[in-house]
Write an enzyme that holds these catalytic residues in place. Structure first.
Site, mmCIF file in Angstrom:
data_model
loop_
_atom_site.group_PDB
_atom_site.id
_atom_site.type_symbol
_atom_site.label_atom_id
_atom_site.label_comp_id
_atom_site.label_asym_id
_atom_site.label_seq_id
_atom_site.Cartn_x
_atom_site.Cartn_y
_atom_site.Cartn_z
ATOM 1 C CG ASP A 72 41.817 36.756 37.949
ATOM 2 O OD1 ASP A 72 42.771 37.304 38.548
ATOM 3 O OD2 ASP A 72 41.268 37.255 36.949
ATOM 4 C CE1 TYR A 118 38.236 41.341 33.848
ATOM 5 C CE2 TYR A 118 38.282 39.488 35.348
ATOM 6 C CZ TYR A 118 38.928 40.315 34.467
ATOM 7 O OH TYR A 118 40.256 40.097 34.187
ATOM 8 C CE LYS A 141 42.823 40.923 37.255
ATOM 9 N NZ LYS A 141 41.625 40.077 37.347
ATOM 10 C CG HIS A 153 42.201 45.523 35.438
ATOM 11 N ND1 HIS A 153 40.877 45.155 35.534
ATOM 12 C CD2 HIS A 153 42.711 44.729 34.468
ATOM 13 C CE1 HIS A 153 40.615 44.183 34.678
ATOM 14 N NE2 HIS A 153 41.704 43.920 34.007
#
Length: 325
Positions: free
Chosen positions: A44, A49, A78, A111
């Site tokens: 994930d 990120y 996402k 997200h």
């Protein structure tokens, strides 16, 4: 049960490796290698990120070695809040695919339901001179969802889903969906169990992934860097959890994640420590009794158990922002 089945027939491994806060290349590469060796097949990540390129490098190395095939992996990323307009959906999924060095995703999530203004690819939390987050108040979750469906049509992702959506927002998506959400990813742990939201997802056969199933204790350092106060919840030291862990000769982390797995909810614990990466995957050698499940159920603190509030100047002014389920 080692996997969860989507409405469309695809399956998702019930334990995945979370990678939020994992941006150091060496640490993340080591964690990914250890995870894949241990048997993880669910990874994930998210554009937010800023580590998709690291993950892509590791995955390509494993593919090239012949030790793993693409169809054995389940990769999730996402759409960022700065991409919450229909015309930006394909733009950002293509960027993620390029960074991950993949031809398709297994699951692509929205997200957050809150849309932010797009300033640049790298300005993930655009702010004005006063420090307020620059929201896009006209962003539409329904319009973005229709663009998400096109990504399935075009073969860029097998399934699509949502993250951090409230019950009313789930209902709104279902009213317009030609391709329904396969999954919803939400904060979920023993202190914040959200039965009403889970029931809404189950009503529509939307599977659930629990992020922060251990309370995300590692956030303290991150929040302090941002100048925000954060005290981790004492979930891992809770007397009830410790008692059950001792009875099974398991860690409290393993007990807290097993609680969700036995409810057919997936977990994505994050760790860069090789030993903990392996331990977090060892969830199939024991079962919690019905009495133990009931004891863990009583730990729910309701809304006061929430730890992710996203309370930021400007952000809270968006019409889609809200903490009710």
């Amino acid at each position: 049960m080692s996997s969860i089945k989507f409405f469309n027939g695809y399956t998702m491994p019930i334990v995945g490796l979370g990678t939020w806060q994992s941006s150091d290349p060496q640490e993340l590469e080591t964690a990914l290698d250890e995870a894949l060796k241990a048997g993880y097949r669910h990874i994930d990540t998210a554009y937010m990120y800023e580590n998709e390129h690291i993950i892509g490098k590791v995955l390509k190395r494993w593919f090239d070695s012949g030790n793993i095939k693409r169809d054995e992996l389940f990769v999730v990323t996402k759409l960022p809040p700065i991409g919450m307009t229909p015309e930006k959906v394909e733009y950002f999924i293509q960027k993620s695919l390029k960074a991950l060095q993949l031809d398709y995703l297994d699951l692509y999530l929205i997200h957050l339901p809150v849309g932010l203004q797009y300033v640049s690819d790298t300005d993930l939390w655009p702010k004005d001179d006063s420090g307020k987050v620059l929201i896009n108040p006209n962003s539409s979750i329904e319009a973005v969802w229709k663009a998400m469906e096109v990504q399935v049509d075009n073969g860029l992702t097998r399934s699509i889903g949502i993250s951090n959506f409230r019950r009313t927002q789930v209902e709104r998506i279902m009213k317009v969906a030609r391709i329904q959400p396969a999954n919803q990813q939400i904060e979920l742990h023993a202190y914040f169990q959200r039965p009403e939201l889970l029931e809404t997802c189950r009503k529509y056969n939307i599977t659930v992934v629990a992020y922060a199933p251990l309370g995300s204790p590692g956030r303290k350092q991150l929040y302090e860097k941002r100048g925000q106060a954060f005290e981790p919840i004492p979930l891992l030291e809770d007397d009830v959890v410790v008692e059950i862990a001792n009875r099974h000769s398991k860690s409290t982390s393993q007990i807290l994640m097993k609680y969700w797995i036995q409810q057919n909810v997936a977990v994505i614990p994050k760790s860069i420590n090789p030993a903990r990466v392996r331990s977090n995957f060892d969830l199939f050698s024991f079962e919690l009794s019905s009495d133990e499940m009931e004891k863990l159920k009583t730990l729910d603190k309701g809304p006061s158990g929430r730890t992710f509030t996203m309370v930021m100047p400007g952000f809270v002014d968006h019409p889609e922002y809200g903490l009710d389920d």
